[in-house]
Design a protein around this motif. Structure first.
Motif, PDB file in Angstrom:
ATOM      1  N   THR A 420       0.838  -1.203   0.000  1.00 49.61           N
ATOM      2  CA  THR A 420       0.000   0.000   0.000  1.00 49.61           C
ATOM      3  C   THR A 420       0.873   1.253   0.000  1.00 49.61           C
ATOM      4  O   THR A 420       0.616   2.215  -0.744  1.00 49.61           O
ATOM      5  N   ALA A 421       1.926   1.235   0.832  1.00 47.60           N
ATOM      6  CA  ALA A 421       2.863   2.364   0.868  1.00 47.60           C
ATOM      7  C   ALA A 421       3.568   2.514  -0.481  1.00 47.60           C
ATOM      8  O   ALA A 421       3.810   3.640  -0.947  1.00 47.60           O
ATOM      9  N   GLY A 422       3.885   1.393  -1.115  1.00 45.69           N
ATOM     10  CA  GLY A 422       4.531   1.424  -2.430  1.00 45.69           C
ATOM     11  C   GLY A 422       3.656   2.079  -3.486  1.00 45.69           C
ATOM     12  O   GLY A 422       4.139   2.865  -4.317  1.00 45.69           O
ATOM     13  N   MET A 423       2.356   1.792  -3.462  1.00 43.70           N
ATOM     14  CA  MET A 423       1.442   2.408  -4.416  1.00 43.70           C
ATOM     15  C   MET A 423       1.274   3.901  -4.150  1.00 43.70           C
ATOM     16  O   MET A 423       1.140   4.704  -5.089  1.00 43.70           O
ATOM     17  N   ALA A 424       1.296   4.290  -2.872  1.00 43.78           N
ATOM     18  CA  ALA A 424       1.209   5.714  -2.542  1.00 43.78           C
ATOM     19  C   ALA A 424       2.450   6.449  -3.071  1.00 43.78           C
ATOM     20  O   ALA A 424       2.351   7.544  -3.636  1.00 43.78           O
ATOM     21  N   ALA A 425       3.627   5.825  -2.904  1.00 46.27           N
ATOM     22  CA  ALA A 425       4.870   6.414  -3.424  1.00 46.27           C
ATOM     23  C   ALA A 425       4.807   6.518  -4.944  1.00 46.27           C
ATOM     24  O   ALA A 425       5.229   7.526  -5.532  1.00 46.27           O
TER      25      ALA A 425
END
Length: 577
Positions: A420-425
């Motif tokens: 999820t953090a990767g997609m936000a980045a």
């Protein structure tokens, strides 16, 4: 002096059908011969997948969204066909023949792809920047599809049997061989990652700088060599007899329960049918009472053999243990369903993220990094995460909590958060890239490709946690006789993740496109809003995590010797947070 029986494996035979002699069959060396095929399979599949989207767009002249969907459909089909491979191995062919047949099919597929990318007749005319490009014809795409789906068939067929046939080379009842088997599985994911690393560096570079046909030809030759090495060990392997597909047992329990759906359960479970020895029974659980009705004994449930012995008809009556085995598989389904979204985000790393990279400045001095090779950061994140977890986190966790590491459900949770953090980045970087694209007319935008590293690294670290967590969870929490099926169930999460990606791309493309605007996923990503698509995945991943957390709290492992229950596979609790 040791008895002869101590030198043979009780449930395995050698090439001639005799009890397998430990001194002549099995062990780490024979398992290593099997690993070669898995390394080459990973080299071929990932080497093709991570750089396929650029070939489809730049050489076959297909739109961005169409190219992305072809890649995700190819990968989804590869993993979905693992179910077919597992079924054939369990029911008809056995693992050895399944690996031999389907690895040959994959070699034929990569050979066909090498030819398809070599012949000028099988691709449209070259066009230059600013010119109107002619897309590939139906015939050209058909040849490409045949090649890709031969590879998908080969990959799916052999992948479900590789790990199982490797574990067959060790005797779990022998402490020394059991330790060797643990070493084999610890290195199994490492070898997969090394194959992927070679794919995204050496193979992708060859595709871009030497020629795709040469790169795919090397894959074909490598697989042929790996098959030769695999067959060389034919007389040294241990073979286990196929016990039939567990799918049949599941349908038998469901059929028996459906026949008796209107009956009342007895007040005590002692009145339910059980024919397993005490040590092999699984404790009755209070969930899914409808399935318990399959164990109610009624008139007509037994049939007479030729010897006059009464045996139960499995389609009418199931033992409590068989019912509980089916319940165990049912309990896996909520966790199974809530891990699919991770592989949807993973799909973006080999499709749209590669497209992003292809538009950005990729030079290091005079060397230009191939767009597909950006996934090296993805693989590096996996290897680094595994090393840190093994050398730092596990010892720390053991000292603090007294446990050898995170439970399988905890690892899955960490993987979901990181993705999820990767997609936000990815969404934030895409916003920056689009702002540069609006003010630039250059084909290569004046923005560094290394801005994409955080999204690759976060999702890669997430895969290290979720892949090992899922594999551990599905193997340890499934019945002993259904482990091949549970491994296939795990691999279908990858398959469905890719198909969900294709579905979302198609829907978003249709809903957001207009006659004058390409929408979020325009044919040229510089004219779209890919960042909106990434934010949508962030929202879906967040909702999915909440559902996963609830399912993990609900899950409780089955007790019983056959459940293969381990400490690191136990249920989730609030303390685990």
């Amino acid at each position: 002096m040791e008895s002869k029986g101590s030198w043979t494996v009780a449930d395995a035979v050698d090439y001639s059908g005799r009890p397998a002699d430990k001194s002549k069959t099995g062990g780490w060396i024979t398992a290593a011969l099997i690993l070669g095929i898995e390394v080459v399979e990973r080299l071929s599949t990932m080497g093709i997948a991570v750089n396929l989207v650029t070939y489809l767009m730049e050489t076959m002249h297909l739109p961005s969204s169409t190219s992305a969907n072809i890649v995700t459909d190819f990968m989804g089909t590869s993993f979905l066909l693992c179910l077919l491979g597992g079924f054939l191995a369990d029911s008809f062919l056995g693992r050895f023949k399944t690996i031999a047949i389907f690895s040959t099919i994959q070699a034929l597929g990569t050979g066909a792809l090498a030819i398809a990318t070599k012949l000028p007749e099988l691709r449209p005319p070259t066009c230059h920047h600013g010119e109107a490009c002619i897309p590939a014809t139906t015939f050209q795409m058909t040849i490409l599809y045949i090649s890709l789906y031969l590879i998908a068939l080969g990959t799916g067929g052999l992948k479900s049997s590789i790990s199982g046939f490797g574990s067959d080379q060790f005797d779990e009842k022998d402490p020394k061989e059991k330790a060797q088997m643990a070493f084999f599985f610890n290195r199994f994911f490492f070898f997969i990652s090394m194959g992927t690393l070679m794919a995204v560096t050496v193979l992708v570079y060859m595709q871009d700088e030497v020629g795709r046909s040469w790169a795919y030809g090397i894959c074909t030759v490598s697989m042929a060599i790996a098959i030769g090495i695999f067959l060389f060990g034919t007389k040294s392997y241990r073979y286990k007899k196929s016990q039939g597909s567990p799918v049949v047992q599941i349908f038998q329990v469901i059929a028996a329960a459906f026949r008796k759906r209107k009956m009342e359960l007895p007040q005590s479970i002692v009145y339910l049918y059980e024919d397993n020895p005490e040590g092999l029974r699984i404790e009755h659980t209070d969930q899914f009472h409808l399935l318990d009705k399959a164990a109610i004994v009624t008139e007509g449930d037994f049939e007479q053999t030729l010897d006059g012995v009464a045996i139960p008809n499995p389609w009418k009556l199931s033992s409590v243990t068989k019912v509980e085995e089916v319940k165990m598989m049912v309990r896996l389904l909520p966790i199974w369903a809530t891990t699919i979204i991770f592989w949807t985000t993973y799909a973006q790393m080999i499709t749209f993220s590669v497209e992003q990279a292809s538009t950005m400045r990729r030079n290091i001095g005079n060397f230009k990094i191939p767009a597909g090779s950006l996934t090296v950061f993805f693989v590096a994140a996996i290897l680094i995460t595994l090393a840190v977890y093994d050398r730092a986190i596990m010892p720390f966790w053991k000292k603090w909590k007294g446990k050898p590491g995170f439970s399988s459900l905890q690892r899955i949770a960490i993987g979901l958060v990181l993705s999820t953090a990767g997609m936000a980045a990815a969404a934030l970087v895409e916003q920056k890239r689009l702002s540069v694209a609006k003010s630039s007319t250059q084909k290569t935008l004046p923005i560094s490709v290394f801005l994409l590293v955080p999204q690759f690294f976060l999702v890669g670290a997430g895969e290290a946690f979720i892949y090992t967590g899922q594999l551990d969870f599905f193997i340890t929490q499934s019945p002993k006789g259904m482990k091949t099926m549970s491994t296939g169930l795990f691999l279908t999460t990858l398959s469905l993740g890719f198909f969900v990606s294709s579905f979302l791309v198609s829907v978003i493309k249709k809903v957001t496109s207009t006659s004058t605007d390409g929408g979020w996923l325009a044919d040229n990503i510089n004219h779209g809003r890919l960042d909106y698509f990434y934010w949508l995945l962030v929202i879906l991943s967040g909702i999915n995590f909440v559902v996963y957390f609830i399912c993990a709290l609900w899950f409780k492992p089955t007790k019983g010797k056959d459940s293969a229950e381990k400490d690191n596979g136990k249920g989730f609790s609030a303390e685990d947070c």
